[in-house]
Design a protein around this motif. Structure first.
Motif, PDB file in Angstrom:
ATOM      1  N   LYS A   1       0.053   9.586   0.321  1.00  0.00           N
ATOM      2  CA  LYS A   1      -1.091   8.735   0.642  1.00  0.00           C
ATOM      3  C   LYS A   1      -2.339   9.544   0.986  1.00  0.00           C
ATOM      4  CE  LYS A   1      -1.254   5.039   0.725  1.00  0.00           C
ATOM      5  NZ  LYS A   1      -1.567   4.166  -0.443  1.00  0.00           N
TER       6      LYS A   1
ATOM      7  N   GLU B   1      -2.343  -5.406  -3.300  1.00  0.00           N
ATOM      8  CA  GLU B   1      -1.427  -4.961  -2.246  1.00  0.00           C
ATOM      9  C   GLU B   1      -0.747  -6.170  -1.596  1.00  0.00           C
ATOM     10  OE1 GLU B   1      -3.214  -0.622  -0.970  1.00  0.00           O
ATOM     11  OE2 GLU B   1      -3.575  -2.276   0.404  1.00  0.00           O
TER      12      GLU B   1
ATOM     13  N   GLN C   1      -5.562  -5.837   4.843  1.00  0.00           N
ATOM     14  CA  GLN C   1      -5.900  -6.352   3.512  1.00  0.00           C
ATOM     15  C   GLN C   1      -4.693  -6.763   2.672  1.00  0.00           C
ATOM     16  OE1 GLN C   1      -7.864  -2.773   2.413  1.00  0.00           O
ATOM     17  NE2 GLN C   1      -6.290  -2.071   1.022  1.00  0.00           N
TER      18      GLN C   1
ATOM     19  N   ASP D   1      -3.318   0.137   5.627  1.00  0.00           N
ATOM     20  CA  ASP D   1      -4.049  -1.004   5.075  1.00  0.00           C
ATOM     21  C   ASP D   1      -3.445  -2.364   5.443  1.00  0.00           C
ATOM     22  OD1 ASP D   1      -5.946   0.679   4.031  1.00  0.00           O
ATOM     23  OD2 ASP D   1      -5.211   0.587   1.972  1.00  0.00           O
TER      24      ASP D   1
ATOM     25  N   HIS E   1      -8.725  -3.091  -1.953  1.00  0.00           N
ATOM     26  CA  HIS E   1      -9.468  -2.054  -1.229  1.00  0.00           C
ATOM     27  C   HIS E   1     -10.937  -2.417  -0.985  1.00  0.00           C
ATOM     28  CE1 HIS E   1      -5.722   0.048  -2.125  1.00  0.00           C
ATOM     29  NE2 HIS E   1      -5.959   0.671  -0.984  1.00  0.00           N
TER      30      HIS E   1
ATOM     31  N   CYS F   1       0.860  -1.188   0.000  1.00  0.00           N
ATOM     32  CA  CYS F   1       0.000   0.000   0.000  1.00  0.00           C
ATOM     33  C   CYS F   1       0.898   1.240   0.000  1.00  0.00           C
ATOM     34  CB  CYS F   1      -0.898  -0.026   1.237  1.00  0.00           C
ATOM     35  SG  CYS F   1      -1.992   1.397   1.355  1.00  0.00           S
TER      36      CYS F   1
HETATM   37 MN    MN Z   1      -4.059   0.830   0.331  1.00  0.00          MN
END
Ligand code: MN
Ligand code: PEP
Length: 260
Positions: free
Chosen positions: A53, A220, A234, A231, A194, A24
């Motif tokens: 970001k 990712e 995930q 993140d 996401h 990410c």
């Molecule tokens: Mn991300």
């Protein structure tokens, strides 16, 4: 579909499927070089990593900024991979464009028309993410800002939309794949990370998008997801990604496409 030339070695065409993977956020030299080297060994040619970001909360990690771009360039030098990173802001655009092989426009900027107009002046491939509150037609309209100066190297990314469903982070709209293919000439890259929000849902969404005819995936992957600065839940481990990559290759073989 238009051909998307990314660099001298990578060209996304009708018979190809583009795999993009990486963390990410770029967090450190050790992190990005390690994961890039591992991904390259698996066969990935395009490395993702956020330096600027778009975080919902200002207290969250904002990315390493220019230092992150420099680390991505180091990873490119070390592995030969192309790099994709997000440009959030018009002021940062010249700097990000100096480093990136592909400019990423995030979901939150999908209708930032001033930014899209500025990006249209650069002759660079662009990955345009769908705003999570946007219809497919609104996404297509945004792409017209990017192509207004003749750039045809545009890729769409479906990354999930907001619906009444709360059990996943966003709802991946697989229908967007055939609709975009019918209405435009640009490839569609599915981001399963996401919408999934947790790593155990990433694989089914990735495989579903692949089988539905997507032209690529952006996933990712982190060398140590629990330690990720953004993140964390995930991101896939490298072995999880490797397992998924094999399945994606097999589905594409059935569809007559080669994973690049
Ligand atoms: Mn991300
Ligand atoms: C990302 O891919 O780094 C990202 C922030 O995604 P999105 O813009 O789709 O939320």
């Amino acid at each position: 579909m238009v051909d998307i030339k990314i660099n001298d070695e990578i060209r996304l065409t009708d018979d190809k499927f583009l795999m993009i993977a990486g963390p990410c956020s770029v967090e450190s030299e050790e992190q990005i070089i390690r994961v890039a080297t591992q991904l390259r060994k698996i066969g990935v040619n395009v490395l993702r990593g956020g330096a600027f970001k778009p975080r919902t909360c200002p207290d969250s990690f904002q990315g390493l900024g220019e230092e992150g771009l420099k680390l991505l360039a180091k990873a490119r030098d070390a592995t030969g991979m192309a790099i994709i990173t997000e440009v959030m802001d018009m002021d940062e655009l010249p700097l990000v464009a100096e480093y990136a092989d592909i400019l990423q426009v995030g979901s939150r900027n999908s209708q930032n028309f001033s930014l899209l107009k500025k990006i249209s002046r650069y002759d660079k491939p662009v990955l345009l993410k769908r705003g999570f509150g946007n219809t497919v037609d609104e996404l297509i309209s945004s792409s017209k800002y990017l192509s207004m100066n003749g750039n045809k190297r545009i890729m769409f990314s479906e990354r999930g939309i907001r619906t009444f469903e709360q059990s996943t982070r966003f709802t991946l709209d697989i229908s967007a794949i055939p609709v975009l293919h019918e209405k435009t000439e640009y490839p569609v890259i599915i981001d399963p990370s996401h919408p999934a929000g947790v790593n155990r849902y990433v694989e089914p969404l990735a495989l579903g998008g692949t089988a539905a005819g997507a032209d690529g995936l952006m996933i990712e992957v982190h060398p140590d997801p629990p330690k990720a600065l953004s993140d964390s839940a995930q991101q896939l481990t490298v072995p999880q990604f490797q397992n998924l990559y094999t399945k994606v290759k097999n589905i594409n073989a059935v569809l007559g496409k080669t994973v690049i």
